[in-house]
Scaffold this motif. Structure first.
Motif, mmCIF file in Angstrom:
data_model
loop_
_atom_site.group_PDB
_atom_site.id
_atom_site.type_symbol
_atom_site.label_atom_id
_atom_site.label_comp_id
_atom_site.label_asym_id
_atom_site.label_seq_id
_atom_site.Cartn_x
_atom_site.Cartn_y
_atom_site.Cartn_z
ATOM 1 N N LEU A 146 0.814 -1.212 0.000
ATOM 2 C CA LEU A 146 0.000 0.000 0.000
ATOM 3 C C LEU A 146 0.851 1.268 0.000
ATOM 4 O O LEU A 146 0.509 2.261 -0.647
ATOM 5 C CB LEU A 146 -0.937 -0.014 1.211
ATOM 6 N N LEU A 174 -8.314 3.463 6.723
ATOM 7 C CA LEU A 174 -7.278 2.757 5.991
ATOM 8 C C LEU A 174 -6.050 2.616 6.859
ATOM 9 O O LEU A 174 -5.741 3.490 7.665
ATOM 10 C CB LEU A 174 -6.907 3.523 4.715
ATOM 11 N N ARG A 302 -8.351 -0.430 -2.961
ATOM 12 C CA ARG A 302 -9.202 -1.474 -2.417
ATOM 13 C C ARG A 302 -8.546 -2.850 -2.603
ATOM 14 O O ARG A 302 -8.557 -3.699 -1.703
ATOM 15 C CB ARG A 302 -10.565 -1.451 -3.106
ATOM 16 N N ARG A 305 -5.652 -3.139 -0.172
ATOM 17 C CA ARG A 305 -6.146 -3.298 1.199
ATOM 18 C C ARG A 305 -6.634 -4.730 1.430
ATOM 19 O O ARG A 305 -6.360 -5.338 2.467
ATOM 20 C CB ARG A 305 -7.266 -2.300 1.454
ATOM 21 N N GLU A 309 -5.218 -7.484 4.006
ATOM 22 C CA GLU A 309 -6.044 -8.212 4.970
ATOM 23 C C GLU A 309 -5.863 -9.717 4.819
ATOM 24 O O GLU A 309 -5.820 -10.451 5.819
ATOM 25 C CB GLU A 309 -7.513 -7.830 4.778
#
Length: 681
Positions: A146, A174, A302, A305, A309
């Motif tokens: 990121l 975020l 997105r 992210r 995760e």
């Protein structure tokens, strides 16, 4: 003067009516180039009465004119200057000193060519923008880190719209991606955080929240609409914004970063670019490009992210798996240790151990039971005790069992090895000394006899005590009082003496090496400990208990002792007795894995080394492990029958087998004693 600049395939045409035009990478230049090969203040073009000149300002990579590096050179219309990756073409033939020149047909043709070149330059720019956008999109979709992704978004936007500075702000939901990220509080909205702040030369901008207009960001976040201003300082939409005036902003573009621009869609952030020195630096086509970058950025963010995760979830699952594996290993270790302890308990529950707690002494043999029967009687008295047995048979364990089961258990238990110290130190240890009694006696010290007052003093290897020390100890035992070295004061002591020796004290008395009167003082009650070779049936129990303890001390799982290993251990004579077996188990705990194999045993054990000449047991006979196991089993049955007065039911219970299994073994070894138990006849 008309100046045409081509850098990295992008063509820019400028009309400058100045006597001095500065060129370089710094923001305060009239012509600003982005290449790292260009110095901050690279060169300048000067116009005077004699003509137009190019002057290098001490640049690192030089100013090239007509293929040569120059410091100062006169320019002609149409000359091409090369600086880094950029080329600069000058056209001042149509105007000189503010005076308009007449154009002939050739000049008109030249102007027509310039127009075509301009059109070609616009087409080239569009093609270059398409190439940059395609490359940016590819890189954004490929990048999953990121932090790198967000920097790539801003750097790509700056390159596409040729902005001076760029900022990317994201809401707090975020994950943080860059050190030094700063909050920008927006009333009525979620606080945005400046995640990336970059300049056109791909360097981070320090203290980013003070370098952009929070009012413009707030306006875009609330309206969810892109914003373009060709001169922010004069734009009526920003008339009340102090930040615009303080920063002296000129060209500004700001677009929302959201999953969707539909009504009610969540704005995840804002992409902000500006040019503080040039008005009308951006146009509608630049705003459209920035919107496309923001849309791609939203998808890439997105994706990154979600990948983050997934990585975190995979790491958590991996950590959980490792933790479960460790817990299973610990549980398995505890189960094996508990099994070892239960096997000892089962064996010991099968026999009577007496009225007192002897759990620290592992064994189930008839010889050890006779010792426990002696201890039951000795504990109830307060008389001196002599414990005799070979080295390593556990004489101190017996002494502790006598003390901690007796009436003196709440008082001190003090032990000393008489063979470990010379006379001078042993006398000081036993009787104590006064301050200054000898060199190094800086303070008074209580002796062990005084420390054990009311309790028990265990004197190990008393047979190695010198004649002089024997005499001094005898006097203390006779008078019941002790005098420290260098002191005249006599102190009454009440101490139970438990002495131990691996030597035959009676033989030493006959040889004149041990005082007879002291011998009778300490030899009031006697415990004779059998060597390990005379209670071989205890070896499996001892081995499992000692291995479990050694494994706990080494913080390792206890290995399994298979039958053939136990048989090899039982066949060895163990001249060092329990201490030697304990050291063997410590060695195995380090070398073995989940199961002990014969090769893990020391050579002395595998060779079935016979007992030393000082031992009283027979030497082990050579033979196979199967013969050794059979011999051990036969002798265990004989010992059980003898201890149970021939009662087969009680003997079977003591051996941990059924009566039927015992009868089969009796027939196998020819030990049948009749059909009926004596108690049942």
């Amino acid at each position: 003067m008309k100046i045409t600049v081509v850098e990295d395939g992008v063509r820019t045409e400028l009309e400058l009516e100045r006597s001095v035009v500065t060129i370089g990478r710094a923001l305060d230049n009239d012509i600003r180039l982005a290449s790292s090969q260009v110095s901050r203040h690279h060169c300048r073009i000067e116009t005077d009465s004699e003509g137009v000149w190019a002057l290098d300002l001490g640049s690192s990579n030089g100013t090239m004119l007509r293929g040569q590096r120059v410091q100062r050179a006169r320019l002609e219309s149409g000359d091409l200057i090369k600086i880094g990756r950029a080329t600069i073409t000058l056209d001042f033939a149509t105007a000189r000193g503010g005076e308009t020149q007449r154009l002939d047909g050739a000049a008109l043709a030249a102007l027509s060519d310039v127009g075509m070149a301009t059109l070609t330059g616009e087409a080239q720019r569009e093609r270059e923008n398409l190439r940059i956008f395609a490359r940016l999109t590819r890189e954004l979709l490929r990048e999953t880190d990121l932090g790198k992704l967000l920097r790539g978004i801003v750097d790509g936007a700056l390159l596409l719209v040729r902005a001076e500075r760029g900022f990317l702000l994201l809401d707090e939901s975020l994950p943080q991606v860059a050190d030094g990220a700063a909050d920008l509080e927006l009333p009525g909205q979620l606080p945005l955080k400046v995640r990336v702040a970059r300049s056109h030369d791909r360097e981070d901008i320090p203290i980013p929240t003070s370098r952009l207009s929070g009012g413009i960001v707030r306006s875009v976040q609330e309206s969810r609409a892109p914003l373009l201003s060709v001169d922010a300082g004069r734009d009526p939409r920003f008339s009340g914004m102090n930040s615009v005036e303080d920063l002296r902003l000129r060209s500004v573009m700001c677009v929302p970063v959201a999953t969707s621009l539909e009504r009610g869609a969540r704005v995840e952030g804002v992409l902000y670019v500006d040019n503080r020195l040039q008005e009308s630096a951006f146009g509608p086509e630049d705003l459209e490009l920035l919107r496309l970058v923001a849309d791609q950025a939203s998808l890439a963010i997105r994706n990154a992210r979600q990948m983050g995760e997934l990585r975190e979830r995979a790491e958590r699952l991996s950590a959980s798996a490792r933790k479960i594996e460790l817990l299973n290993e610990q549980l398995g270790r505890k189960v094996r240790d508990r099994d070892s302890e239960l096997s000892v308990v089962r064996a010991e529950l099968g026999r009577e151990r007496g009225r007192y707690d002897y759990t620290a002494i592992v064994g189930a043999s008839s010889g050890l039971r006779r010792v426990f029967q002696q201890l039951d009687r000795i504990i109830e008295s307060d008389l001196p005790v002599l414990v005799q047995g070979e080295s390593g048979t556990g004489k101190e364990l017996i002494a502790r069992a006598i003390h901690f089961n007796g009436a003196r258990k709440d008082k001190a238990f003090v032990s000393e090895n008489c063979a470990a110290l010379p006379d001078t130190l042993l006398e000081s240890e036993l009787f104590g000394h006064a301050r200054g009694a000898f060199t190094g006696a800086h303070k008074a010290k209580k002796g062990l006899l005084e420390q054990a007052d009311g309790g028990t003093l265990f004197l190990d290897e008393i047979g190695d005590m010198s004649a002089e020390m024997q005499k001094k100890l005898l006097r203390v035992l006779q008078e019941g009082e002790v005098r420290a070295i260098g002191s005249e004061e006599r102190i009454k002591v009440d101490v139970r003496i438990i002495a131990a020796s691996h030597r035959n004290l009676e033989q030493l008395v006959r040889e004149g090496r041990f005082r007879e009167d002291l011998y009778y003082r300490i030899h009031v009650l006697k415990v004779e400990l059998p060597p390990l070779r005379e209670r071989r049936e205890d070896i499996p129990l001892l081995a499992e208990a000692l291995l479990a303890r050694a494994a706990r001390e080494a913080n390792r799982p206890a290995a399994v002792l298979p039958r053939e290993v136990l048989a090899a251990l039982a066949s060895h004579d163990w001249p060092g007795n329990v201490r030697e077996l304990e050291n063997e188990m410590r060695r195995i705990a380090v070398l073995a894995g989940d199961e002990v194999r014969l090769e893990h045993l020391s050579p002395a054990v595998l060779e079935r080394r016979p007992a030393s000449t000082s031992g009283s047991g027979p030497a082990a006979e050579a033979g196979s492990i199967r013969d050794a196991v059979a011999d051990l089993e036969r002798r265990s049955i004989e010992a059980a029958l003898a201890s149970c007065s021939g009662n087969k039911s009680r003997a079977a219970k003591q051996l941990g087998i059924s009566r039927f299994a015992l009868q089969r073994k009796l027939d196998k070894y020819g030990l049948a004693t009749g059909d009926d138990d004596p108690d049942e006849a």
